[in-house]
Design a protein around this motif. Structure first.
Motif, short mmCIF file in Angstrom:
data_model
loop_
_atom_site.label_atom_id
_atom_site.label_comp_id
_atom_site.label_asym_id
_atom_site.label_seq_id
_atom_site.Cartn_x
_atom_site.Cartn_y
_atom_site.Cartn_z
N ASP A 183 -2.90 5.00 -2.27
CA ASP A 183 -2.73 3.72 -2.94
C ASP A 183 -2.21 2.68 -1.96
O ASP A 183 -1.90 2.98 -0.80
CB ASP A 183 -1.79 3.86 -4.14
N VAL A 184 -2.12 1.44 -2.43
CA VAL A 184 -1.73 0.33 -1.54
C VAL A 184 -0.29 0.47 -1.07
O VAL A 184 0.03 0.14 0.07
CB VAL A 184 -1.95 -1.01 -2.25
N GLN A 185 0.60 0.94 -1.94
CA GLN A 185 2.00 1.12 -1.55
C GLN A 185 2.12 2.09 -0.38
O GLN A 185 2.84 1.83 0.60
CB GLN A 185 2.82 1.63 -2.75
N THR A 186 1.41 3.19 -0.46
CA THR A 186 1.43 4.17 0.63
C THR A 186 0.81 3.59 1.90
O THR A 186 1.29 3.83 3.01
CB THR A 186 0.67 5.45 0.23
N LEU A 187 -0.24 2.80 1.73
CA LEU A 187 -0.87 2.15 2.88
C LEU A 187 0.11 1.18 3.54
O LEU A 187 0.16 1.08 4.77
CB LEU A 187 -2.13 1.42 2.43
N LEU A 188 0.88 0.46 2.73
CA LEU A 188 1.88 -0.48 3.26
C LEU A 188 2.95 0.26 4.04
O LEU A 188 3.39 -0.20 5.10
CB LEU A 188 2.49 -1.27 2.11
N GLU A 189 3.36 1.41 3.54
CA GLU A 189 4.36 2.22 4.24
C GLU A 189 3.83 2.69 5.59
O GLU A 189 4.55 2.68 6.59
CB GLU A 189 4.76 3.41 3.37
N GLY A 190 2.55 3.07 5.62
CA GLY A 190 1.94 3.51 6.86
C GLY A 190 1.80 2.40 7.88
O GLY A 190 1.75 2.64 9.08
N TYR B 107 5.16 -5.03 -4.44
CA TYR B 107 5.35 -3.75 -3.77
C TYR B 107 6.80 -3.67 -3.28
O TYR B 107 7.55 -4.64 -3.35
CB TYR B 107 4.37 -3.62 -2.60
N VAL B 108 7.16 -2.51 -2.79
CA VAL B 108 8.53 -2.28 -2.33
C VAL B 108 8.54 -2.04 -0.83
O VAL B 108 7.79 -1.21 -0.30
CB VAL B 108 9.16 -1.07 -3.05
N LYS B 109 9.40 -2.80 -0.17
CA LYS B 109 9.57 -2.69 1.28
C LYS B 109 10.95 -2.12 1.56
O LYS B 109 11.95 -2.61 1.04
CB LYS B 109 9.41 -4.07 1.93
N GLN B 110 11.02 -1.07 2.35
CA GLN B 110 12.30 -0.46 2.70
C GLN B 110 12.92 -1.21 3.89
O GLN B 110 12.31 -1.31 4.95
CB GLN B 110 12.11 1.02 3.05
N ILE C 26 8.42 -7.15 -2.53
CA ILE C 26 7.64 -8.18 -1.84
C ILE C 26 6.33 -8.36 -2.59
O ILE C 26 5.93 -7.51 -3.39
CB ILE C 26 7.36 -7.81 -0.36
N LEU C 27 5.66 -9.46 -2.32
CA LEU C 27 4.36 -9.73 -2.93
C LEU C 27 3.25 -9.48 -1.92
O LEU C 27 3.36 -9.89 -0.76
CB LEU C 27 4.29 -11.17 -3.44
N GLY C 28 2.21 -8.83 -2.36
CA GLY C 28 1.06 -8.60 -1.51
C GLY C 28 0.02 -9.69 -1.69
O GLY C 28 0.29 -10.76 -2.24
N GLY C 29 -1.20 -9.41 -1.25
CA GLY C 29 -2.29 -10.38 -1.38
C GLY C 29 -3.27 -9.96 -2.47
O GLY C 29 -3.16 -8.88 -3.04
N ARG C 30 -4.21 -10.84 -2.75
CA ARG C 30 -5.18 -10.56 -3.81
C ARG C 30 -6.19 -9.49 -3.39
O ARG C 30 -6.64 -8.70 -4.21
CB ARG C 30 -5.91 -11.85 -4.19
N ALA D 185 -8.38 -2.57 6.22
CA ALA D 185 -7.33 -1.93 5.44
C ALA D 185 -7.92 -1.23 4.22
O ALA D 185 -7.52 -0.11 3.86
CB ALA D 185 -6.29 -2.96 5.01
N GLU D 186 -8.87 -1.88 3.56
CA GLU D 186 -9.52 -1.27 2.40
C GLU D 186 -10.31 -0.03 2.81
O GLU D 186 -10.31 0.99 2.09
CB GLU D 186 -10.45 -2.29 1.73
N SER D 187 -10.97 -0.11 3.97
CA SER D 187 -11.73 1.04 4.45
C SER D 187 -10.81 2.23 4.74
O SER D 187 -11.11 3.37 4.40
CB SER D 187 -12.49 0.66 5.72
N LYS D 188 -9.66 1.95 5.32
CA LYS D 188 -8.70 3.01 5.62
C LYS D 188 -8.13 3.60 4.33
O LYS D 188 -7.93 4.82 4.23
CB LYS D 188 -7.58 2.45 6.49
N ARG D 189 -7.85 2.74 3.34
CA ARG D 189 -7.30 3.21 2.07
C ARG D 189 -8.27 4.16 1.38
O ARG D 189 -7.87 5.22 0.87
CB ARG D 189 -6.97 2.03 1.16
N GLN D 190 -9.55 3.78 1.36
CA GLN D 190 -10.55 4.63 0.73
C GLN D 190 -10.75 5.93 1.49
O GLN D 190 -10.93 7.00 0.90
CB GLN D 190 -11.86 3.86 0.60
N LYS D 191 -10.72 5.85 2.81
CA LYS D 191 -10.92 7.04 3.63
C LYS D 191 -9.81 8.06 3.43
O LYS D 191 -10.05 9.27 3.35
CB LYS D 191 -11.01 6.64 5.11
#
Length: 208
Positions: free
Chosen positions: A140-147, A104-107, A120-124, A130-136
């Motif tokens: 995507d994971v990149q946007t979740l990481l930014e948040g 993923y990309v970290k600013q 950067i590298l994320g996890g498996r 976090a998964e519950s928030k992403r689905q809600k």
């Protein structure tokens, strides 16, 4: 203009083997210092000892190939070289796949008004919350990481992140090591065919 091997006199075999080693060494240098920057692991996930480990493994393999590079074993050298090349290719494909799935990309702020994207590298697997928030949110994971302000610990457990880092590093080292062995083995094999002399004997022979 290329000089024929005979022009080197009794040093012809040794010159050939030295060239093979230099070619492999230059290949490693170019990979580490140049083009490899585009596809190597993120700097923060690349241990300082990784380069030393790669050079050590490459050096040990080169010594073994040099010792066993004889006219009687040339067939096995070619087989080993082909095997090294295949393993290097498969390792690279796996390594590339891991980067595609978990990078993923970290600013990062470079000044008061500008930022720079740093891989950067994320996890498996995302943490349950976090998964519950992403689905809600349907993101995507990149946007979740930014948040999460790029705080990876809010998305993945340390164990999950470390598992990815270790896998990426293992296949990265395998790609370089087996690739270098393949290059060195091919160089030694061709030189043995041309000189009809084993590498060890060529290096120890004195000029007449």
């Amino acid at each position: 203009m290329n000089l024929p091997a005979s022009d080197y006199g009794p040093f012809a075999p040794a010159v050939g083997y030295a060239g093979a080693i230099m070619a492999s060494g230059c290949a490693i240098f170019v990979l580490w210092g140049g083009r490899m920057r585009k596809w190597r692991p993120p700097d923060e996930d690349l241990p300082g000892g990784a380069q030393a480990l790669v050079l050590l493994l490459c050096g040990v393999g080169m010594v073994f190939l040099w010792y066993f590079a004889t006219p009687s074993s040339i067939r096995w050298i070619f087989v080993a070289t082909a095997l090294f090349a295949v393993v290097s290719l498969l390792s690279f494909l796996r390594y590339s796949g891991l980067l595609g799935a978990y990078r993923y990309v970290k600013q990062v702020a470079t000044s008061g008004s500008s930022t720079k994207g740093v891989p950067i590298l994320g996890g498996r697997k995302l943490l349950p919350e976090a998964e519950s928030k992403r689905q809600k949110l349907g993101i995507d994971v990149q946007t979740l990481l930014e948040g999460a302000q790029y705080n990876s610990d809010l998305l993945w457990s340390r164990e999950s992140q470390q598992s990815v880092k270790q896998s990426v590093l293992i296949f990265f080292i395998m790609t370089l090591t087996f690739g270098t062995w393949a290059l060195t083995g091919a160089s030694f094999a061709v030189q043995v065919l041309l000189t009809k002399t084993s590498a060890a004997n060529a290096a120890s022979e004195s000029p007449k």
